[in-house]
Design a protein around this motif. Structure first.
Motif, short mmCIF file in Angstrom:
data_model
loop_
_atom_site.label_atom_id
_atom_site.label_comp_id
_atom_site.label_asym_id
_atom_site.label_seq_id
_atom_site.Cartn_x
_atom_site.Cartn_y
_atom_site.Cartn_z
N ASN A 216 33.29 -85.88 86.75
CA ASN A 216 33.22 -84.44 86.44
C ASN A 216 33.27 -84.07 84.96
O ASN A 216 32.96 -82.94 84.61
N ALA A 217 33.70 -84.97 84.10
CA ALA A 217 33.69 -84.66 82.67
C ALA A 217 33.81 -85.96 81.89
O ALA A 217 34.36 -86.93 82.38
N TYR A 219 34.85 -85.87 78.51
CA TYR A 219 35.82 -85.68 77.43
C TYR A 219 37.16 -85.36 78.07
O TYR A 219 37.23 -84.59 79.03
N THR A 222 38.12 -81.53 78.42
CA THR A 222 37.42 -80.83 79.50
C THR A 222 37.92 -81.33 80.85
O THR A 222 38.18 -80.56 81.78
N ARG A 223 38.08 -82.65 80.95
CA ARG A 223 38.46 -83.21 82.26
C ARG A 223 39.87 -82.75 82.65
O ARG A 223 40.13 -82.42 83.80
N TYR A 257 29.72 -85.94 89.94
CA TYR A 257 29.81 -85.08 88.76
C TYR A 257 29.48 -83.65 89.18
O TYR A 257 28.32 -83.32 89.42
N MET A 259 28.70 -80.11 88.55
CA MET A 259 28.17 -79.41 87.37
C MET A 259 28.56 -77.93 87.43
O MET A 259 28.22 -77.22 88.38
N MET A 263 30.50 -75.38 81.33
CA MET A 263 31.68 -76.24 81.21
C MET A 263 31.23 -77.67 80.89
O MET A 263 31.71 -78.29 79.96
N ASN A 264 30.34 -78.19 81.73
CA ASN A 264 29.98 -79.61 81.62
C ASN A 264 28.52 -79.84 81.97
O ASN A 264 28.15 -80.93 82.37
N ASP A 265 27.70 -78.78 81.85
CA ASP A 265 26.31 -78.91 82.31
C ASP A 265 25.32 -79.08 81.17
O ASP A 265 24.12 -79.19 81.41
N HIS A 269 26.64 -83.54 77.37
CA HIS A 269 27.44 -84.25 78.38
C HIS A 269 26.62 -85.37 79.02
O HIS A 269 27.14 -86.45 79.30
N GLN A 272 26.53 -88.29 76.70
CA GLN A 272 27.81 -89.00 76.73
C GLN A 272 27.94 -89.83 78.02
O GLN A 272 28.42 -90.96 78.00
#
Ligand code: SAH
Ligand code: SF4
Length: 347
Positions: A216-217, A219, A222-223, A257, A259, A263-265, A269, A272
């Motif tokens: 899900n993240a 970093y 964020t996670r 993951y 999305m 946030m993380n989309d 990301h 990474q």
């Protein structure tokens, strides 16, 4: 004295219990066949067990079954089953029709204590762990409701964190894969975890079932904002444990993951994620966030999801986008626990 639910016992434990009662260990195999293949609900029906032994069993054990309290079927035939447990808790399972097979998504806890900010189950909090019998009972009840349906895959992705109920989850898998039980291949069973590192390490040693990790993240900040458990087991520890899975098992893990818009989309990301996956030949399953009443998070635009997926695929990463099943009946990922129980307040 309260009787023991016989379906809480994997075959080895049943053998020991029978020995203590002075019964032969091979009776355990016969009882398993009666319970899980013939689905009997009364010891009297176990006709190849001697009469005195049947009486003894009935004195010591009981054979309860889960009761379906509500069933909702979505447009794509995804079916959500709600079960009412003896203590008044409610759990849910989801039957997902695929092209060639059906997948059953089972719960391992009533609620979840890990409190992920995007997940309705987490937002609603924790009630208790499910017993082994309550976990396998979901399979039994859904099979009984759908005779003839090829229910070929089981995913532990319903309510709760399977590794926070580790022992019962492994015992349930034991019964699901026992040749005298449901006889599933371990390859058709997948356990999903939010990342409990000590249990991941144990699972690598102790189970042959597949593992999925809700990443899900990429970093830590964020996670941790999305999944508080990341403060205890940050990404470095999590990925180190998973490397071990790869070296020891040579199997594939699926990274899930979710999305979430803004946030993380973003593509940063994806870049990474591709970097991380250089070290692991893992699959990625993108799950566009399923909106629900418990949070203001939003689903990303389709272009974002497509761009994210295309970036990963162009870096030779196996990546699928999970089609949402049963959103309109609140059966999609993270929407379980959505049926409001009378008297319960929305948080
Ligand atoms: N506790 C385990 C098993 C539950 S699986 C785990 O978290 O892995 C539930 C899956 O649905 C997880 O991958 C989770 O990240 C995802 N999920 C939770 N809420 C969601 C939502 N609202 N939309 C999409 N996916 C969600
Ligand atoms: Fe629990 Fe998984 Fe939901 Fe997180 S995503 S709250 S671990 S069920």
């Amino acid at each position: 004295m309260a009787k023991t639910d016989i379906k809480n016992l994997p075959i080895k434990e049943l053998e020991s219990a029978l020995k203590r009662l002075g019964m032969p260990a091979y009776n355990a195999r016969q009882i398993f066949i009666w319970l899980y293949k013939n689905r009997v609900s009364d010891f009297e029906q176990m006709t190849n067990i001697s009469r005195p032994s049947r009486r003894l069993l009935a004195e010591q054990f009981e054979i309860p079954a889960l009761k379906i309290r509500e069933k909702k079927v979505g447009r794509d035939h995804t079916a959500k089953y709600q079960f009412g447990l003896q203590d008044g808790s409610a759990i849910e399972s989801v039957l997902i029709p695929m092209t060639r097979w059906h997948t059953l998504c089972v719960s391992t806890q009533a609620g979840c204590a890990l409190g992920c900010k995007f997940c309705l189950t987490g937002i609603k909090g924790f009630k208790r762990n499910l017993s082994v019998s309550e976990i396998t009972g979901q399979l039994a009840a859904v099979m009984a409701e759908n005779p003839g349906t090829p229910l070929s895959h089981i995913v532990f992705m319903g309510m709760g964190e399977p590794f926070a109920n580790y022992d019962n989850t492994l015992k349930a898998i034991d019964i699901m894969t026992s040749e005298y039980g449901y006889q599933y291949s371990h390859r058709r069973i997948t356990v999903s975890t939010a990342g409990l590192v000590p249990q991941i390490k144990r699972f690598i040693q102790e189970s042959k079932a597949n593992l999925a990790v809700s990443l899900n993240a990429l970093y830590d900040d964020t996670r941790t904002a999305l999944m508080p458990i990341n403060a205890t087991y940050p990404l470095k520890q999590l990925t180190a444990a998973l490397k071990d899975y790869h070296t020891k098992r040579r199997g594939w893990i699926t990274f899930e993951y979710v999305m979430i818009r803004d946030m993380n989309d973003g593509i940063a990301h994806a870049i990474q994620l591709a970097k991380l996956l250089k070290e692991f030949p893992f699959k990625v399953n993108l799950i566009p966030f399923n909106e629900h009443w418990g949070t203001g998070y939003k689903r990303p635009d389709e272009e974002h999801v497509r761009a994210f997926q295309e970036y990963l695929v162009s870096h030779t990463i196996a990546c699928t986008v999970r089609t949402t099943h049963g959103e309109e009946i609140e059966a999609a990922c993270g929407q379980l626990g959505g049926i409001k129980i009378p008297g319960e307040e929305e948080k």
